[in-house]
Design a protein around this motif. Structure first.
Motif, PDB file in Angstrom:
ATOM      1  N   PHE A   1       0.848  -1.191   0.000  1.00 43.12           N
ATOM      2  CA  PHE A   1       0.000   0.000   0.000  1.00 43.12           C
ATOM      3  C   PHE A   1       0.887   1.245   0.000  1.00 43.12           C
ATOM      4  CE2 PHE A   1       0.494  -0.957   4.590  1.00 43.12           C
ATOM      5  CZ  PHE A   1       0.948   0.253   5.071  1.00 43.12           C
ATOM      6  N   SER A   2       0.303   2.349  -0.391  1.00 47.04           N
ATOM      7  CA  SER A   2       0.975   3.645  -0.367  1.00 47.04           C
ATOM      8  C   SER A   2      -0.043   4.694   0.053  1.00 47.04           C
ATOM      9  CB  SER A   2       1.560   3.986  -1.742  1.00 47.04           C
ATOM     10  OG  SER A   2       2.184   5.247  -1.731  1.00 47.04           O
ATOM     11  N   LEU A   3       0.290   5.458   1.083  1.00 43.90           N
ATOM     12  CA  LEU A   3      -0.623   6.450   1.627  1.00 43.90           C
ATOM     13  C   LEU A   3       0.046   7.822   1.607  1.00 43.90           C
ATOM     14  CD1 LEU A   3      -1.802   4.456   4.778  1.00 43.90           C
ATOM     15  CD2 LEU A   3      -3.016   4.668   2.604  1.00 43.90           C
ATOM     16  N   PRO A   4      -0.591   8.824   1.021  1.00 42.15           N
ATOM     17  CA  PRO A   4       0.000  10.170   1.001  1.00 42.15           C
ATOM     18  C   PRO A   4      -0.045  10.807   2.386  1.00 42.15           C
ATOM     19  CG  PRO A   4      -2.210  10.232   0.079  1.00 42.15           C
ATOM     20  CD  PRO A   4      -1.897   8.778   0.329  1.00 42.15           C
ATOM     21  N   LEU A   5       0.991  11.570   2.703  1.00 44.75           N
ATOM     22  CA  LEU A   5       0.998  12.346   3.931  1.00 44.75           C
ATOM     23  C   LEU A   5       0.223  13.645   3.729  1.00 44.75           C
ATOM     24  CD1 LEU A   5       4.686  12.037   5.185  1.00 44.75           C
ATOM     25  CD2 LEU A   5       2.715  10.665   5.833  1.00 44.75           C
ATOM     26  N   ALA A   6      -0.329  14.155   4.812  1.00 48.94           N
ATOM     27  CA  ALA A   6      -1.035  15.432   4.728  1.00 48.94           C
ATOM     28  C   ALA A   6      -0.083  16.568   4.397  1.00 48.94           C
ATOM     29  CB  ALA A   6      -1.762  15.701   6.043  1.00 48.94           C
ATOM     30  N   SER A   7       1.184  16.454   4.831  1.00 47.12           N
ATOM     31  CA  SER A   7       2.230  17.408   4.475  1.00 47.12           C
ATOM     32  C   SER A   7       3.549  16.666   4.512  1.00 47.12           C
ATOM     33  CB  SER A   7       2.236  18.605   5.424  1.00 47.12           C
ATOM     34  OG  SER A   7       2.460  18.189   6.761  1.00 47.12           O
ATOM     35  N   PRO A   8       4.568  17.130   3.785  1.00 44.23           N
ATOM     36  CA  PRO A   8       5.851  16.423   3.738  1.00 44.23           C
ATOM     37  C   PRO A   8       6.489  16.283   5.120  1.00 44.23           C
ATOM     38  CG  PRO A   8       5.713  18.062   1.992  1.00 44.23           C
ATOM     39  CD  PRO A   8       4.534  18.294   2.896  1.00 44.23           C
ATOM     40  N   LEU A   9       7.225  15.188   5.290  1.00 46.19           N
ATOM     41  CA  LEU A   9       7.897  14.906   6.556  1.00 46.19           C
ATOM     42  C   LEU A   9       9.402  14.919   6.325  1.00 46.19           C
ATOM     43  CD1 LEU A   9       7.843  13.849   9.549  1.00 46.19           C
ATOM     44  CD2 LEU A   9       7.870  11.550   8.570  1.00 46.19           C
ATOM     45  N   ASP A  10      10.108  15.760   7.073  1.00 48.75           N
ATOM     46  CA  ASP A  10      11.565  15.808   6.996  1.00 48.75           C
ATOM     47  C   ASP A  10      12.164  14.804   7.970  1.00 48.75           C
ATOM     48  OD1 ASP A  10      11.651  17.876   5.103  1.00 48.75           O
ATOM     49  OD2 ASP A  10      11.405  19.392   6.663  1.00 48.75           O
ATOM     50  N   THR A  11      13.027  13.923   7.458  1.00 47.42           N
ATOM     51  CA  THR A  11      13.704  12.938   8.292  1.00 47.42           C
ATOM     52  C   THR A  11      15.202  13.025   8.031  1.00 47.42           C
ATOM     53  OG1 THR A  11      13.800  11.097   6.708  1.00 47.42           O
ATOM     54  CG2 THR A  11      11.715  11.417   7.905  1.00 47.42           C
ATOM     55  N   ALA A  12      15.976  12.299   8.840  1.00 48.46           N
ATOM     56  CA  ALA A  12      17.422  12.292   8.664  1.00 48.46           C
ATOM     57  C   ALA A  12      17.807  11.730   7.293  1.00 48.46           C
ATOM     58  CB  ALA A  12      18.084  11.479   9.772  1.00 48.46           C
ATOM     59  N   ALA A  13      16.932  10.895   6.733  1.00 43.15           N
ATOM     60  CA  ALA A  13      17.210  10.284   5.437  1.00 43.15           C
ATOM     61  C   ALA A  13      16.610  11.079   4.277  1.00 43.15           C
ATOM     62  CB  ALA A  13      16.683   8.856   5.413  1.00 43.15           C
ATOM     63  N   GLY A  14      16.001  12.245   4.556  1.00 45.56           N
ATOM     64  CA  GLY A  14      15.410  13.063   3.513  1.00 45.56           C
ATOM     65  C   GLY A  14      13.928  13.296   3.741  1.00 45.56           C
ATOM     66  N   THR A  15      13.308  14.003   2.839  1.00 45.78           N
ATOM     67  CA  THR A  15      11.894  14.339   2.948  1.00 45.78           C
ATOM     68  C   THR A  15      11.042  13.260   2.295  1.00 45.78           C
ATOM     69  OG1 THR A  15      12.398  16.708   2.908  1.00 45.78           O
ATOM     70  CG2 THR A  15      10.146  16.061   2.391  1.00 45.78           C
ATOM     71  N   ILE A  16       9.991  12.839   2.991  1.00 41.76           N
ATOM     72  CA  ILE A  16       9.070  11.856   2.426  1.00 41.76           C
ATOM     73  C   ILE A  16       7.675  12.458   2.318  1.00 41.76           C
ATOM     74  CG2 ILE A  16      10.374   9.870   3.280  1.00 41.76           C
ATOM     75  CD1 ILE A  16       8.362   9.573   5.511  1.00 41.76           C
ATOM     76  N   THR A  17       6.945  12.028   1.326  1.00 44.07           N
ATOM     77  CA  THR A  17       5.614  12.559   1.068  1.00 44.07           C
ATOM     78  C   THR A  17       4.538  11.495   1.162  1.00 44.07           C
ATOM     79  OG1 THR A  17       5.898  12.209  -1.315  1.00 44.07           O
ATOM     80  CG2 THR A  17       6.530  14.371  -0.426  1.00 44.07           C
ATOM     81  N   GLU A  18       4.942  10.250   1.369  1.00 44.13           N
ATOM     82  CA  GLU A  18       3.975   9.163   1.483  1.00 44.13           C
ATOM     83  C   GLU A  18       4.550   8.075   2.380  1.00 44.13           C
ATOM     84  OE1 GLU A  18       3.359   7.760  -2.472  1.00 44.13           O
ATOM     85  OE2 GLU A  18       5.432   7.149  -2.759  1.00 44.13           O
ATOM     86  N   ARG A  19       3.669   7.235   2.887  1.00 41.08           N
ATOM     87  CA  ARG A  19       4.084   6.083   3.695  1.00 41.08           C
ATOM     88  C   ARG A  19       3.755   4.836   2.900  1.00 41.08           C
ATOM     89  NH1 ARG A  19       6.947   5.045   6.282  1.00 41.08           N
ATOM     90  NH2 ARG A  19       6.412   4.498   8.412  1.00 41.08           N
ATOM     91  N   GLU A  20       4.792   4.101   2.540  1.00 38.87           N
ATOM     92  CA  GLU A  20       4.629   2.871   1.779  1.00 38.87           C
ATOM     93  C   GLU A  20       4.888   1.677   2.680  1.00 38.87           C
ATOM     94  OE1 GLU A  20       5.883   3.274  -2.671  1.00 38.87           O
ATOM     95  OE2 GLU A  20       7.486   4.127  -1.430  1.00 38.87           O
ATOM     96  N   GLY A  21       4.035   0.694   2.585  1.00 35.94           N
ATOM     97  CA  GLY A  21       4.214  -0.479   3.423  1.00 35.94           C
ATOM     98  C   GLY A  21       3.450  -1.672   2.896  1.00 35.94           C
ATOM     99  N   PHE A  22       3.223  -2.615   3.802  1.00 42.52           N
ATOM    100  CA  PHE A  22       2.591  -3.882   3.431  1.00 42.52           C
ATOM    101  C   PHE A  22       1.651  -4.338   4.534  1.00 42.52           C
ATOM    102  CE2 PHE A  22       6.924  -3.678   1.875  1.00 42.52           C
ATOM    103  CZ  PHE A  22       6.784  -3.898   0.510  1.00 42.52           C
ATOM    104  N   LEU A  23       0.512  -4.871   4.146  1.00 46.58           N
ATOM    105  CA  LEU A  23      -0.325  -5.642   5.053  1.00 46.58           C
ATOM    106  C   LEU A  23       0.044  -7.113   4.912  1.00 46.58           C
ATOM    107  CD1 LEU A  23      -3.919  -4.142   4.726  1.00 46.58           C
ATOM    108  CD2 LEU A  23      -2.305  -3.872   6.624  1.00 46.58           C
ATOM    109  N   LEU A  24       0.126  -7.804   6.024  1.00 47.03           N
ATOM    110  CA  LEU A  24       0.322  -9.250   6.024  1.00 47.03           C
ATOM    111  C   LEU A  24      -0.951  -9.896   6.538  1.00 47.03           C
ATOM    112  CD1 LEU A  24       2.130 -11.786   5.760  1.00 47.03           C
ATOM    113  CD2 LEU A  24       2.793 -11.412   8.161  1.00 47.03           C
ATOM    114  N   ARG A  25      -1.598 -10.643   5.675  1.00 41.60           N
ATOM    115  CA  ARG A  25      -2.821 -11.353   6.055  1.00 41.60           C
ATOM    116  C   ARG A  25      -2.487 -12.834   6.196  1.00 41.60           C
ATOM    117  NH1 ARG A  25      -7.427  -8.152   5.375  1.00 41.60           N
ATOM    118  NH2 ARG A  25      -7.144  -6.392   3.924  1.00 41.60           N
ATOM    119  N   THR A  26      -2.755 -13.370   7.369  1.00 39.40           N
ATOM    120  CA  THR A  26      -2.651 -14.806   7.569  1.00 39.40           C
ATOM    121  C   THR A  26      -4.065 -15.365   7.685  1.00 39.40           C
ATOM    122  OG1 THR A  26      -2.561 -14.664   9.991  1.00 39.40           O
ATOM    123  CG2 THR A  26      -0.479 -14.423   8.777  1.00 39.40           C
TER     124      THR A  26
END
Length: 334
Positions: A5-30
């Motif tokens: 999945f990929s979810l947009p942020l309401a506003s950009p997030l500055d982190t030590a690794a750079g600016t991100i604009t979305e949260r990408e991840g995975f659902l695990l369904r068992t």
């Protein structure tokens, strides 16, 4: 089954690794459980490494131990596997996750803090006042992006603007030198309850030395390099800030919280701006810790979209704890 999945942020997030604009991840369904892995640069493994670990874990199921072992070097992936396991087990026991983790005492809500980002003095004060008017009695102010003298002025202005019953915290995100941190903690004595991560994450001795001030010292980023036991052995913190996604799961985060509490160190639960599954699991973790301080769980509004409805809304500075079996109510499971 693994679902990206990929979810947009309401506003950009500055982190030590750079600016991100979305949260990408995975659902695990068992077969019976649901987990989430949302890696964050600088805190967990990469997105690619997370996917690879999850694929290995999924292939190992239904052997849960083998699935967990496949995620040894991938904390976000391990978070998903361990949460799916806990979700399934708590559903079998017909208990909400927090009661499965802790005891039978019912907990309807837990306290949460508001977070005020870096901005001018006037804007910082206005944001803090809005949070207090909304019912928050704990406000965390982000510092470290500007001169330390300016940050001290900002935090002091907030203290003057809100009533004494409001707890203030400052979060430097490892931005200060030792001299800057010593200055800030001198100036903020009696103003904030603690300063979070004032120094670089590897500096246990430096954080221990800062505890001579009359302000508490909290570590957050440090826990990506050092275990809670290492922090306690170094006497480097009054508070540990626990992110289940970065620590490798709700189970590991709870063990860390109990270890810290036994040593007289407070534990605060927060998130890495996770989607609804992991965020709600963090709420359950906080609810399983009696008397937990205000936690950094009011993060749903940092996302512009989510995987499903939020079963743990925030009202008047407290976040609701779902009471249905498992992590999420069945009707809102994405």
């Amino acid at each position: 089954m693994i679902e990206p999945f990929s979810l947009p942020l309401a506003s950009p997030l500055d982190t030590a690794a750079g600016t991100i604009t979305e949260r990408e991840g995975f659902l695990l369904r068992t077969r019976d459980g649901l987990g989430e892995a949302t890696p964050l640069p600088g805190w967990t493994e990469s997105h690619e490494d997370c996917r690879n670990a999850l694929e290995a874990a999924d292939a190992a199921l239904p052997d849960w131990q083998a699935a967990l072992d496949a995620c040894t070097d991938a904390p976000a992936a391990r978070h998903a596997v361990s949460l799916a396991h806990l979700d399934a087990a708590s559903r079998v026991e017909r208990q909400p996750l927090y009661r499965f983790l802790g005891d039978d005492a019912r907990v309807d809500d837990v306290p949460v803090n508001a977070t005020v980002g870096d901005s001018s003095v006037d804007d910082t004060v206005e944001s803090a006042r809005e949070a207090v008017d909304a019912g928050f009695d704990c406000v965390k102010v982000k510092v470290g992006a500007r001169d330390v003298e300016d940050d001290v002025e900002r935090v002091r202005a907030v203290r003057d603007a809100v009533h004494d019953d409001v707890e203030l915290r400052a979060d430097a995100n490892a931005a200060w030198s030792a001299d800057e941190a010593n200055y800030a903690l001198d100036e903020l004595a009696g103003v904030v309850s603690y300063v979070e991560q004032p120094l670089p994450k590897s500096d246990l001795d430096g954080h221990a030395a800062l505890r001579e001030h009359d302000v508490g010292v909290a570590v957050d980023e440090t826990l990506t390099e050092h275990s809670v036991r290492d922090v306690l052995a170094a006497e480097a913190a009054d508070v540990v800030v626990l992110k289940p996604m970065a620590l490798g799961g709700v189970d590991r985060a709870r063990e860390a919280a109990l270890t810290a509490r036994e040593a007289g160190v407070a534990a605060v639960v927060t998130t890495t701006i996770d989607a609804v599954v992991a965020r709600t699991a963090a709420v359950h973790l906080a609810a399983s810790l009696p008397g937990v301080p205000a936690c950094g769980l009011a993060t749903a509004d940092l996302l512009d979209a989510d995987l499903g409805p939020d079963p743990a809304p925030v009202e008047s500075g407290r976040i609701s704890v779902p009471q249905e079996p498992g992590t999420l109510p069945g009707e809102v499971r994405p």
